[in-house]
Design a protein around this motif. Structure first.
Motif, mmCIF file in Angstrom:
data_model
loop_
_atom_site.group_PDB
_atom_site.id
_atom_site.type_symbol
_atom_site.label_atom_id
_atom_site.label_comp_id
_atom_site.label_asym_id
_atom_site.label_seq_id
_atom_site.Cartn_x
_atom_site.Cartn_y
_atom_site.Cartn_z
ATOM 1 N N SER A 1 0.793 -1.300 -0.082
ATOM 2 C CA SER A 1 0.087 0.042 -0.004
ATOM 3 C C SER A 1 0.778 1.308 0.103
ATOM 4 O O SER A 1 0.701 2.293 -0.528
ATOM 5 C CB SER A 1 -1.032 0.096 1.181
ATOM 6 N N SER A 2 1.874 1.343 0.783
ATOM 7 C CA SER A 2 2.875 2.533 0.742
ATOM 8 C C SER A 2 3.658 2.699 -0.631
ATOM 9 O O SER A 2 3.846 1.595 -1.274
ATOM 10 C CB SER A 2 3.719 2.313 1.708
ATOM 11 N N HIS A 3 3.741 3.883 -1.114
ATOM 12 C CA HIS A 3 4.300 4.355 -2.121
ATOM 13 C C HIS A 3 5.741 3.835 -2.381
ATOM 14 O O HIS A 3 6.344 3.767 -3.397
ATOM 15 C CB HIS A 3 4.080 5.571 -2.557
ATOM 16 N N HIS A 4 6.361 3.481 -0.994
ATOM 17 C CA HIS A 4 7.841 3.372 -1.060
ATOM 18 C C HIS A 4 8.026 2.223 0.165
ATOM 19 O O HIS A 4 7.207 1.911 0.887
ATOM 20 C CB HIS A 4 8.616 4.800 -0.536
ATOM 21 N N PRO A 5 9.240 1.387 -0.141
ATOM 22 C CA PRO A 5 9.529 0.613 0.729
ATOM 23 C C PRO A 5 9.370 1.049 2.306
ATOM 24 O O PRO A 5 9.867 1.916 2.519
ATOM 25 C CB PRO A 5 10.816 0.053 0.453
ATOM 26 N N ARG A 6 8.871 -0.055 3.423
ATOM 27 C CA ARG A 6 8.893 0.128 4.408
ATOM 28 C C ARG A 6 9.853 -0.854 5.125
ATOM 29 O O ARG A 6 10.276 -1.697 4.464
ATOM 30 C CB ARG A 6 7.497 0.082 5.131
ATOM 31 N N PRO A 7 9.839 -0.947 6.528
ATOM 32 C CA PRO A 7 10.951 -1.824 7.130
ATOM 33 C C PRO A 7 10.461 -3.379 6.771
ATOM 34 O O PRO A 7 9.399 -3.757 6.726
ATOM 35 C CB PRO A 7 10.567 -1.746 8.682
ATOM 36 N N ASP B 1 5.703 0.799 -4.269
ATOM 37 C CA ASP B 1 5.049 0.549 -5.578
ATOM 38 C C ASP B 1 6.108 -0.072 -6.579
ATOM 39 O O ASP B 1 7.307 -0.070 -6.237
ATOM 40 C CB ASP B 1 4.733 1.914 -6.499
ATOM 41 N N LEU B 2 5.548 -0.674 -7.416
ATOM 42 C CA LEU B 2 6.469 -1.519 -8.500
ATOM 43 C C LEU B 2 6.292 -0.775 -9.895
ATOM 44 O O LEU B 2 7.219 -0.331 -10.545
ATOM 45 C CB LEU B 2 6.215 -2.970 -8.759
ATOM 46 N N ILE B 3 4.992 -0.859 -10.379
ATOM 47 C CA ILE B 3 4.478 -0.021 -11.762
ATOM 48 C C ILE B 3 3.516 0.921 -11.426
ATOM 49 O O ILE B 3 2.397 0.515 -10.793
ATOM 50 C CB ILE B 3 4.353 -1.232 -12.637
ATOM 51 N N ASP C 1 10.328 6.769 -6.731
ATOM 52 C CA ASP C 1 10.960 6.385 -8.073
ATOM 53 C C ASP C 1 11.862 5.175 -7.911
ATOM 54 O O ASP C 1 12.134 4.450 -9.032
ATOM 55 C CB ASP C 1 11.925 7.492 -8.891
ATOM 56 N N LEU C 2 12.255 4.901 -6.976
ATOM 57 C CA LEU C 2 12.863 3.622 -6.614
ATOM 58 C C LEU C 2 12.093 2.494 -6.489
ATOM 59 O O LEU C 2 11.330 2.610 -5.550
ATOM 60 C CB LEU C 2 14.108 3.788 -5.587
ATOM 61 N N ARG C 3 12.315 1.197 -7.237
ATOM 62 C CA ARG C 3 11.237 0.204 -7.184
ATOM 63 C C ARG C 3 12.032 -1.027 -6.660
ATOM 64 O O ARG C 3 13.191 -1.134 -7.278
ATOM 65 C CB ARG C 3 10.418 0.123 -8.496
ATOM 66 N N LEU C 4 11.339 -2.032 -6.010
ATOM 67 C CA LEU C 4 12.292 -3.061 -5.559
ATOM 68 C C LEU C 4 11.757 -4.417 -6.237
ATOM 69 O O LEU C 4 10.254 -4.613 -5.956
ATOM 70 C CB LEU C 4 12.315 -3.203 -4.123
ATOM 71 N N LEU C 5 12.267 -5.519 -6.372
ATOM 72 C CA LEU C 5 12.017 -6.888 -6.604
ATOM 73 C C LEU C 5 12.313 -7.824 -5.499
ATOM 74 O O LEU C 5 13.642 -7.690 -5.161
ATOM 75 C CB LEU C 5 12.638 -7.431 -7.817
ATOM 76 N N HIS C 6 11.495 -8.263 -4.641
ATOM 77 C CA HIS C 6 11.793 -9.019 -3.440
ATOM 78 C C HIS C 6 11.775 -10.558 -3.599
ATOM 79 O O HIS C 6 10.843 -11.026 -4.419
ATOM 80 C CB HIS C 6 10.604 -8.498 -2.367
ATOM 81 N N LEU C 7 12.952 -11.199 -3.525
ATOM 82 C CA LEU C 7 13.064 -12.312 -3.649
ATOM 83 C C LEU C 7 13.338 -13.291 -2.636
ATOM 84 O O LEU C 7 14.463 -13.231 -1.955
ATOM 85 C CB LEU C 7 14.248 -12.783 -4.710
ATOM 86 N N LEU D 1 15.470 -1.215 -8.616
ATOM 87 C CA LEU D 1 15.148 -0.607 -9.921
ATOM 88 C C LEU D 1 14.602 0.885 -9.660
ATOM 89 O O LEU D 1 14.545 1.289 -8.758
ATOM 90 C CB LEU D 1 14.178 -1.352 -10.596
ATOM 91 N N GLN D 2 14.669 1.718 -10.995
ATOM 92 C CA GLN D 2 14.324 2.801 -10.931
ATOM 93 C C GLN D 2 13.233 3.193 -12.010
ATOM 94 O O GLN D 2 13.296 2.603 -13.386
ATOM 95 C CB GLN D 2 15.373 3.756 -11.111
ATOM 96 N N ALA D 3 12.352 3.852 -11.736
ATOM 97 C CA ALA D 3 11.131 4.062 -12.951
ATOM 98 C C ALA D 3 11.632 5.394 -13.724
ATOM 99 O O ALA D 3 11.883 6.303 -12.939
ATOM 100 C CB ALA D 3 9.942 4.244 -12.156
ATOM 101 N N ARG D 4 11.667 5.218 -14.924
ATOM 102 C CA ARG D 4 11.934 6.252 -16.063
ATOM 103 C C ARG D 4 11.536 5.998 -17.191
ATOM 104 O O ARG D 4 11.422 4.906 -17.657
ATOM 105 C CB ARG D 4 13.664 6.392 -16.243
#
Length: 370
Positions: free
Chosen positions: A262-268, A283-285, A300-306, A324-327
Motif C-alpha cells: 500500500s505504501s508508495h515506497h518500501p517500509r521496514p 510500488d513497482l509499476i 521512483d526507486l522500485r524493488l523486486l523482493h526474492l 530498480l528505478q522508474a524512468r
C-alpha cells in the motif's frame, strides 16, 4: 544456499491503469474525474517532462523493462503480485473517491508478461468502477488464466486462497486481505450476497483474527502460506503497533510470510520467529513519475523482493532485493548510489525489527535474520 529452498517473488503495487494503460497497445477511455487532472494522458506528459519521450502503443512488456530478465535470471518458484487497478471498459466511477484506476482488458498481456502465479486483488482500487467493474476484472483475469485472491462475487470467494504447486510437491497458499487503513471503503467488503474484497476494518477485526484460524485449520505439511495484506498509509516509515501485532499473530497462527503493501515506497522488513514480514513493498509499476511532493522517500526507486524460505518450516533464509528505478514509465536498474541509499534507509528502519540488510557486490540488497 541449497537447491531445496523455495524461492518466491513478491512485489508491491502493480498499477497498469490510467497513464500506463494509455501507452499500451489498446488504451481505454482516458477520461478522469480527479480534482486537477481530467485526462489520463496528462500523466504520460508529466513523465516525459522529467525524463524524456515515452513511446505510445508500446509493446506489452515495456513497463517491466529490465525486471523481466532479472526475474528470469533469479528463477523464482512462484510469483505474487498486487494488481492495483480495475480491468474494465465499463462501470461508473465509484463515488467518494478522489482517484480511479482502470486498464483495458485487451492490455492484460502486459500483466501476463511477468508470469504471475497469483494476482492479489484485496486493495483500494479494484472496485474503482463499481461491482460491475469488479465482475469484469475477475472475468478478464480468469479468461487469461491468471489466479486471483482477495476479491470475489461473494465473501466465500473473496476469502478463498489461491493455491500454486511447488517443486518437491508442496503448495504455495496465498490469502489476501484488505484493510481500511489503506483507504478501502467499508462498503467494498464482500458479503454472502454481494461481491467485493476480503476486508477488515481494523487489525483486531473479526475478519483479521479469523484468518489466522483458517490458516491453522487448512495448512498441510510442506505448505508455504503467504498472507498478502493491503494496509497502512502511503508515506512514512513508522509502523502501526496494531498492524505489527496482527503480523505477529498471523505468524503465530502458521503463516510463513506476511506480504504487506500500500505504501508508495518500501517500509521496514521484519523477521519474527524466523519468518518474514514485509511491512510495505513499495510500488513497482505506476504512472507517478513527475509527481512531486514526497521526494525524500524516493518513490521512483522500485524493488523486486526474492524471498528464499525452507520448505520444511517456512523459515526465512534470506530476501534478495533488486533495486530498480522508474524512468520513462519503464523499469531500469538503479544506480550504485541509489542502491546504497536504499541500503542505508532499509538497514536503519529494519534493524529494530530483527532484520539485517547488507549491500551485495552486484548492487542488490540482502536481508537476513539479525
Amino acid at each position: 544456499m541449497g537447491s531445496d529452498l523455495v524461492r518466491l517473488f513478491l512485489c508491491g503495487d502493480v498499477m497498469l491503469g490510467r497513464g500506463v494503460d494509455q501507452i499500451l497497445p489498446h488504451p481505454g477511455d482516458p477520461a478522469l474525474r480527479e480534482r486537477y487532472v481530467h485526462d489520463a494522458r496528462s500523466y504520460v506528459a508529466l513523465a516525459e517532462a522529467v525524463n524524456g519521450p515515452v513511446p505510445r502503443r508500446a509493446d506489452f512488456a515495456y513497463p517491466w523493462g529490465v525486471a523481466l530478465d532479472a526475474l528470469d535470471a533469479a528463477a523464482p518458484d512462484a510469483r505474487v503480485t498486487n494488481l492495483e487497478t480495475a480491468v474494465t471498459t465499463n462501470g461508473a466511477f465509484a463515488p467518494g473517491k478522489a482517484v480511479h484506476y482502470r486498464m483495458h482488458p485487451a492490455n492484460l498481456p502486459s500483466l501476463a508478461a511477468v508470469r504471475p502465479d497469483v494476482c492479489v486483488l484485496a486493495n483500494n482500487h479494484v472496485l474503482d468502477f463499481g461491482r460491475g467493474g469488479l465482475d469484469d476484472t475477475l472475468a478478464s483475469l480468469a479468461a487469461n488464466g491468471l489466479r486471483t485472491a482477495g476479491a470475489g462475487a461473494t465473501a466465500e470467494e473473496a476469502q478463498r486462497p489461491a493455491t500454486v504447486g511447488l517443486p518437491g510437491g508442496g503448495r504455495l497458499v496465498v490469502h489476501a486481505l484488505g484493510m481500511a487503513s489503506s483507504g478501502i471503503p467499508y462498503d467494498w467488503a464482500a458479503t454472502a450476497r454481494r461481491g467485493g474484497v476480503h476486508f477488515a476494518a481494523a487489525p483486531a477485526d473479526t475478519a483479521a483474527t479469523q484468518l489466522a484460524g483458517r490458516v491453522r485449520d487448512a495448512k498441510n505439511p510442506g505448505d508455504i502460506v503467504v498472507v498478502s495484506i493491503h494496509w497502512g498509509s502511503n508515506w512514512g516509515y513508522a509502523l502501526s503497533r496494531a498492524e505489527v501485532e496482527l503480523a505477529h499473530a498471523l505468524i503465530e497462527g502458521g503463516v510463513d510470510i506476511v506480504h504487506g503493501h500500500s505504501s508508495h515506497h518500501p517500509r521496514p522488513l521484519e523477521v519474527y520467529r524466523g519468518k518474514l514480514v514485509l511491512h510495505g513493498c513499495g510500488d513497482l509499476i505506476n504512472d507517478y513519475e513527475g509527481i512531486t511532493g514526497y521526494e525524500q522517500y524516493r518513490d521512483d526507486l522500485r524493488l523486486l523482493h526474492l524471498a528464499s524460505v525452507r520448505p520444511e518450516d517456512g523459515g526465512l533464509q534470506e530476501v534478495r532485493i533488486i533495486p530498480l528505478q522508474a524512468r520513462r514509465m519503464r523499469l531500469e536498474h538503479a544506480s550504485g548510489r541509489d542502491a546504497r541509499w536504499l541500503h542505508d534507509v532499509l538497514g536503519r528502519t529494519s534493524r529494530p525489527y530483527g532484520a539485517q540488510v547488507a549491500l551485495d557486490e552486484d548492487g542488490s540488497l540482502v536481508a537476513r535474520p539479525a
